[in-house]
Design a protein around this motif. Sequence first.
Motif, short mmCIF file in Angstrom:
data_model
loop_
_atom_site.label_atom_id
_atom_site.label_comp_id
_atom_site.label_asym_id
_atom_site.label_seq_id
_atom_site.Cartn_x
_atom_site.Cartn_y
_atom_site.Cartn_z
N CYS A 21 0.82 -1.20 0.00
CA CYS A 21 0.00 0.00 0.00
C CYS A 21 0.85 1.26 0.00
CB CYS A 21 -0.94 -0.01 1.20
SG CYS A 21 -2.22 -1.27 1.11
N SER A 22 1.95 1.24 0.74
CA SER A 22 2.85 2.39 0.74
C SER A 22 3.38 2.66 -0.66
CB SER A 22 4.02 2.15 1.70
OG SER A 22 3.56 2.04 3.03
N ASP A 23 3.75 1.59 -1.36
CA ASP A 23 4.28 1.74 -2.72
C ASP A 23 3.23 2.29 -3.67
OD1 ASP A 23 6.72 0.77 -1.86
OD2 ASP A 23 6.40 -1.26 -2.63
N THR A 24 2.00 1.78 -3.57
CA THR A 24 0.99 2.19 -4.55
C THR A 24 0.48 3.60 -4.27
OG1 THR A 24 -0.75 1.06 -3.26
CG2 THR A 24 0.25 -0.15 -5.09
N VAL A 25 0.42 4.02 -3.01
CA VAL A 25 0.04 5.41 -2.72
C VAL A 25 1.07 6.36 -3.30
CG1 VAL A 25 -0.25 7.11 -0.87
CG2 VAL A 25 -1.37 4.89 -0.69
N SER A 26 2.34 6.04 -3.14
CA SER A 26 3.39 6.87 -3.73
C SER A 26 3.30 6.87 -5.26
CB SER A 26 4.77 6.36 -3.30
OG SER A 26 4.93 6.48 -1.90
#
Length: 211
Positions: A109-114
Amino acid sequence: MDSCDDAFVTAAHLALHLVTRPEVASRWDARSALPEMTVGMLACHLGRQSARAAAVLVMDSPDAPLRDAGEHYRRAAWVRTTDLSDPAHDRSTDADEASQGFAAMRDRCSDTVSAVGRLLRDGGAAEVVAIPWQGWSLRRPDFLLTRMVEIVVHADDLARSIDVPTPPFPDDVYLPVLHLLAELATERHGQAAIISALTRRERMPDTVSAF
């Protein structure tokens, strides 16, 4: 980035903060507030809205888009069924992602929000996007509004599942979601039911659900 782009990025970051709370990790396999979903499944479902946006926003569609976000929900199969076993309510992706655990969800999720933030900021998002799991297209603001509906609604579900306050959303996120849900609820139940629900406790309808 236009105002809807900004609002979605804000919503995505608030969802990320919620799904990565320690209470989510500690209750990962517990039942959530939603039937047939664990806390982990619900967190994965909420967090995946950014991944869906990152994937869909690059899918430029040559087809004419639906009129608005409301039409998306009027046509969606899951809205028209109340049977939780209906294929329209398939939870296999939620279950598969939850089986990978909290840490994997947090990193994903951290990767996709970025990624979705960069995509919108750099101008790489299409104006009209294809929605492959539905078979139609939406203008980008309408598609992002549908993702904000998912985030606002499921943030409340997840917060209640882990006994923490539901996060407040700023007006540029909350008000468009509220307006769309009120429009859909009025279509389902009529103006009188909505007005009674908002102003008359003695005439509170059994439900004014938009879905």
